[in-house]
Design a protein around this motif. Sequence first.
Motif, mmCIF file in Angstrom:
data_model
loop_
_atom_site.group_PDB
_atom_site.id
_atom_site.type_symbol
_atom_site.label_atom_id
_atom_site.label_comp_id
_atom_site.label_asym_id
_atom_site.label_seq_id
_atom_site.Cartn_x
_atom_site.Cartn_y
_atom_site.Cartn_z
ATOM 1 N N ILE A 227 33.406 40.492 43.298
ATOM 2 C CA ILE A 227 33.889 39.759 42.201
ATOM 3 C C ILE A 227 35.559 39.266 42.403
ATOM 4 O O ILE A 227 36.117 38.120 42.439
ATOM 5 N N ALA A 228 36.214 40.548 43.230
ATOM 6 C CA ALA A 228 37.547 40.031 43.698
ATOM 7 C C ALA A 228 37.662 38.820 44.810
ATOM 8 O O ALA A 228 38.639 37.885 44.768
ATOM 9 N N GLU A 229 36.666 38.936 45.555
ATOM 10 C CA GLU A 229 36.519 37.744 46.594
ATOM 11 C C GLU A 229 36.394 36.420 45.879
ATOM 12 O O GLU A 229 36.844 35.423 46.259
ATOM 13 N N GLY A 230 35.385 36.648 44.647
ATOM 14 C CA GLY A 230 35.450 35.113 44.003
ATOM 15 C C GLY A 230 36.553 34.665 43.441
ATOM 16 O O GLY A 230 36.872 33.490 43.428
ATOM 17 N N VAL A 231 37.576 35.823 42.762
ATOM 18 C CA VAL A 231 38.817 35.205 42.156
ATOM 19 C C VAL A 231 39.511 34.752 43.252
ATOM 20 O O VAL A 231 40.183 33.687 43.071
ATOM 21 N N ILE B 253 40.547 37.883 33.786
ATOM 22 C CA ILE B 253 39.581 38.933 33.155
ATOM 23 C C ILE B 253 39.742 40.016 34.128
ATOM 24 O O ILE B 253 39.725 39.965 35.349
ATOM 25 N N PRO B 254 40.281 41.393 33.834
ATOM 26 C CA PRO B 254 40.372 42.473 34.509
ATOM 27 C C PRO B 254 38.969 42.627 35.215
ATOM 28 O O PRO B 254 37.869 42.784 34.647
ATOM 29 N N ILE B 255 39.140 42.964 36.450
ATOM 30 C CA ILE B 255 37.738 42.850 37.536
ATOM 31 C C ILE B 255 37.099 44.547 36.734
ATOM 32 O O ILE B 255 35.766 44.266 36.693
ATOM 33 N N ARG B 256 37.693 45.300 36.504
ATOM 34 C CA ARG B 256 36.939 46.684 36.082
ATOM 35 C C ARG B 256 36.529 46.504 34.716
ATOM 36 O O ARG B 256 35.064 46.694 34.589
ATOM 37 N N LEU B 257 37.075 45.656 33.714
ATOM 38 C CA LEU B 257 36.152 45.283 32.614
ATOM 39 C C LEU B 257 35.030 44.305 32.722
ATOM 40 O O LEU B 257 34.174 44.606 32.178
ATOM 41 N N ALA B 258 35.147 43.497 33.655
ATOM 42 C CA ALA B 258 34.117 42.628 34.034
ATOM 43 C C ALA B 258 32.861 43.436 34.643
ATOM 44 O O ALA B 258 31.694 43.321 34.090
ATOM 45 N N VAL B 259 33.129 44.424 35.342
ATOM 46 C CA VAL B 259 32.243 45.218 36.018
ATOM 47 C C VAL B 259 31.730 46.025 34.840
ATOM 48 O O VAL B 259 30.278 46.426 35.066
ATOM 49 N N ASN B 260 32.391 46.744 34.096
ATOM 50 C CA ASN B 260 31.738 47.614 33.145
ATOM 51 C C ASN B 260 30.700 46.661 32.079
ATOM 52 O O ASN B 260 29.994 47.409 31.581
ATOM 53 N N GLY C 1 30.457 33.022 31.566
ATOM 54 C CA GLY C 1 31.518 33.482 31.103
ATOM 55 C C GLY C 1 32.918 33.611 32.155
ATOM 56 O O GLY C 1 33.920 33.740 31.430
ATOM 57 N N ILE C 2 32.857 33.574 33.226
ATOM 58 C CA ILE C 2 33.817 34.020 34.196
ATOM 59 C C ILE C 2 34.222 32.925 35.288
ATOM 60 O O ILE C 2 35.026 32.982 35.812
ATOM 61 N N SER C 3 32.942 31.866 35.099
ATOM 62 C CA SER C 3 33.428 30.590 35.969
ATOM 63 C C SER C 3 34.485 29.948 35.663
ATOM 64 O O SER C 3 34.854 29.674 34.660
ATOM 65 N N GLN C 4 35.139 29.639 36.511
ATOM 66 C CA GLN C 4 36.348 28.357 36.171
ATOM 67 C C GLN C 4 35.736 27.337 35.717
ATOM 68 O O GLN C 4 34.962 26.865 36.263
ATOM 69 N N PRO C 5 36.468 26.645 34.899
ATOM 70 C CA PRO C 5 36.211 25.565 33.996
ATOM 71 C C PRO C 5 36.257 24.496 35.311
ATOM 72 O O PRO C 5 37.095 24.255 35.998
ATOM 73 N N ALA C 6 35.331 23.310 35.179
ATOM 74 C CA ALA C 6 35.442 22.265 36.309
ATOM 75 C C ALA C 6 36.573 21.716 35.956
ATOM 76 O O ALA C 6 37.230 21.210 34.836
#
Length: 217
Positions: free
Chosen positions: A157-161, A170-177, A212-217
């Motif tokens: 996820i961090a690599e994607g960010v 979106i905090p990565i830890r919350l996304a993973v949880n 939910g986490i993808s960047q808007p176009a």
Amino acid sequence: MEQASNIARRRKSALADGSPDYTAKRDELVQVASRLFKQKGFKATTLNDIAKEAGIDRATIYYYVASKDELFQEAIGGILNANIAEAERILKEEGPDPRAKLELLLEVLMLSYEANYPHMYVYIQELMHDVARDSSPWAKLMVKQTRRFEKITMLLIAEGVAQGMFREDIPIRLAVNGLFGMFNWTHRWFDPQGKKSAREIAQVFCTIFFDGISQPA
């Protein structure tokens, strides 16, 4: 006491010998125990229950296992090892972008739940929190493997960010949880014989998550 010691010696010898018949019976007991753990709960299930379901007496079951904990550990240990190995392979793979790798990783997880039903669900449903507080070598290994799987997910996820693929707010830890919350909650309703396969469920969950986490176009 002497009889128990004798059975323990015979069990140890049979384990070392590893005959096909002995191994097959142990595997059968693991399957029987896992079904009962799922139906009745791990704590409520006794070795008597397992022996009765397997068609053997209590004395005989001790020839194969020392405790119900041993049956549970037998069921879970190899599964987590296999999942971690596959997660490490996906992380190091060149070519796929972070989203594609995450989709592969989550498919591995859900397919594991299906292939090893109900073993992993017993772990999630009743014992995961207990294992986290356990100081035994087996419990520590389980916690270490679970955290490594989560860490690989966080790295992707961090690599994607970093690549601008996923949102930064979106905090990565919350996304993973949230992500593992979706998959682990399937212990309440997933049935390998149900209408939706594990692969289909993984695809739907990934669609929900990534939209939910993808960047808007």
